[in-house]
Design a protein around this motif. Structure first.
Motif, PDB file in Angstrom:
ATOM      1  N   MET A   1       0.714  -0.950  -0.010  1.00 19.11           N
ATOM      2  CA  MET A   1       0.020   0.059   0.295  1.00 19.11           C
ATOM      3  C   MET A   1       0.936   0.956   0.207  1.00 19.11           C
ATOM      4  SD  MET A   1      -3.155  -1.282   2.443  1.00 19.11           S
ATOM      5  CE  MET A   1      -3.236  -0.238   4.064  1.00 19.11           C
ATOM      6  N   GLY A   2       1.272   1.363   0.750  1.00 16.77           N
ATOM      7  CA  GLY A   2       2.830   2.366   0.909  1.00 16.77           C
ATOM      8  C   GLY A   2       3.902   2.678  -0.301  1.00 16.77           C
ATOM      9  N   ARG A   3       3.792   1.320  -0.992  1.00 12.21           N
ATOM     10  CA  ARG A   3       4.681   1.338  -2.588  1.00 12.21           C
ATOM     11  C   ARG A   3       3.202   2.344  -3.437  1.00 12.21           C
ATOM     12  NH1 ARG A   3       7.692  -4.013  -2.259  1.00 12.21           N
ATOM     13  NH2 ARG A   3       9.414  -3.518  -1.892  1.00 12.21           N
ATOM     14  N   LEU A   4       1.804   1.740  -3.186  1.00 11.87           N
ATOM     15  CA  LEU A   4       1.759   2.325  -4.588  1.00 11.87           C
ATOM     16  C   LEU A   4       1.160   3.983  -4.040  1.00 11.87           C
ATOM     17  CD1 LEU A   4      -1.818   0.196  -4.359  1.00 11.87           C
ATOM     18  CD2 LEU A   4      -0.383   0.512  -5.890  1.00 11.87           C
ATOM     19  N   VAL A   5       1.505   4.748  -2.995  1.00 13.87           N
ATOM     20  CA  VAL A   5       1.061   5.847  -2.264  1.00 13.87           C
ATOM     21  C   VAL A   5       2.353   6.621  -2.674  1.00 13.87           C
ATOM     22  CG1 VAL A   5       0.618   7.660  -0.568  1.00 13.87           C
ATOM     23  CG2 VAL A   5      -0.695   5.232  -0.578  1.00 13.87           C
ATOM     24  N   LEU A   6       3.754   6.030  -2.760  1.00 16.73           N
ATOM     25  CA  LEU A   6       5.038   6.257  -3.303  1.00 16.73           C
ATOM     26  C   LEU A   6       5.300   6.150  -4.982  1.00 16.73           C
ATOM     27  CD1 LEU A   6       7.399   5.453  -0.148  1.00 16.73           C
ATOM     28  CD2 LEU A   6       6.567   7.132  -0.635  1.00 16.73           C
ATOM     29  N   ASP A   7       5.057   5.564  -5.475  1.00 19.44           N
ATOM     30  CA  ASP A   7       4.808   5.748  -7.333  1.00 19.44           C
ATOM     31  C   ASP A   7       3.914   6.725  -7.864  1.00 19.44           C
ATOM     32  OD1 ASP A   7       6.355   3.628  -6.497  1.00 19.44           O
ATOM     33  OD2 ASP A   7       5.860   1.675  -7.272  1.00 19.44           O
ATOM     34  N   PHE A   8       2.941   6.965  -6.919  1.00 15.70           N
ATOM     35  CA  PHE A   8       2.544   7.841  -8.016  1.00 15.70           C
ATOM     36  C   PHE A   8       2.558   9.048  -8.022  1.00 15.70           C
ATOM     37  CE2 PHE A   8      -1.537  10.577  -7.926  1.00 15.70           C
ATOM     38  CZ  PHE A   8      -2.500   9.991  -8.641  1.00 15.70           C
ATOM     39  N   GLU A   9       2.924   9.368  -9.056  1.00 14.69           N
ATOM     40  CA  GLU A   9       3.142  10.704  -9.743  1.00 14.69           C
ATOM     41  C   GLU A   9       2.281  12.157  -9.313  1.00 14.69           C
ATOM     42  OE1 GLU A   9       6.108  11.389 -13.012  1.00 14.69           O
ATOM     43  OE2 GLU A   9       7.192   8.494 -12.262  1.00 14.69           O
ATOM     44  N   LEU A  10       2.778  12.857  -9.003  1.00 19.65           N
ATOM     45  CA  LEU A  10       1.742  14.473  -9.035  1.00 19.65           C
ATOM     46  C   LEU A  10       1.896  15.614  -9.907  1.00 19.65           C
ATOM     47  CD1 LEU A  10       0.946  14.487  -5.376  1.00 19.65           C
ATOM     48  CD2 LEU A  10      -0.726  13.946  -6.514  1.00 19.65           C
ATOM     49  N   PRO A  11       0.662  15.832 -10.661  1.00 18.88           N
ATOM     50  CA  PRO A  11       2.079  16.825 -11.565  1.00 18.88           C
ATOM     51  C   PRO A  11       2.438  17.918 -10.491  1.00 18.88           C
ATOM     52  CG  PRO A  11      -0.292  17.383 -11.011  1.00 18.88           C
ATOM     53  CD  PRO A  11      -0.105  16.066 -10.605  1.00 18.88           C
ATOM     54  N   ASP A  12       3.672  19.321 -11.010  1.00 17.15           N
ATOM     55  CA  ASP A  12       4.288  20.126 -10.980  1.00 17.15           C
ATOM     56  C   ASP A  12       3.153  21.025  -9.702  1.00 17.15           C
ATOM     57  OD1 ASP A  12       6.490  18.579 -11.028  1.00 17.15           O
ATOM     58  OD2 ASP A  12       6.629  20.227 -12.738  1.00 17.15           O
TER      59      ASP A  12
END
Length: 67
Positions: free
Chosen positions: A46-57
């Protein structure tokens, strides 16, 4: 990484569990170890899913709620 649902311990989760139990001075029945490792593995994924989700600048954090 070995899937703990098949009986193996993935990566260093077994070592992490042993260290955490020793630090907290908590006993763990041998029969419960696979379940605890399964939940640790789930939390890790679950943590990996959150950390791998890229956010726009232009993404900004939500404001802090103050009642």
């Amino acid at each position: 990484m070995t899937d703990n649902r098949t009986g193996g311990e993935p990566g260093d989760l077994g070592a992490y569990l042993d260290a955490a139990l020793a630090l907290a001075d908590l006993p763990l029945e041998a029969g419960l170890r696979p379940r605890v490792l399964m939940h640790l593995h789930t939390a890790l994924e679950m943590g990996r899913l959150v950390l791998d989700f890229e956010l726009p600048d232009e993404a900004e954090p939500a404001p802090v709620y103050r009642p």
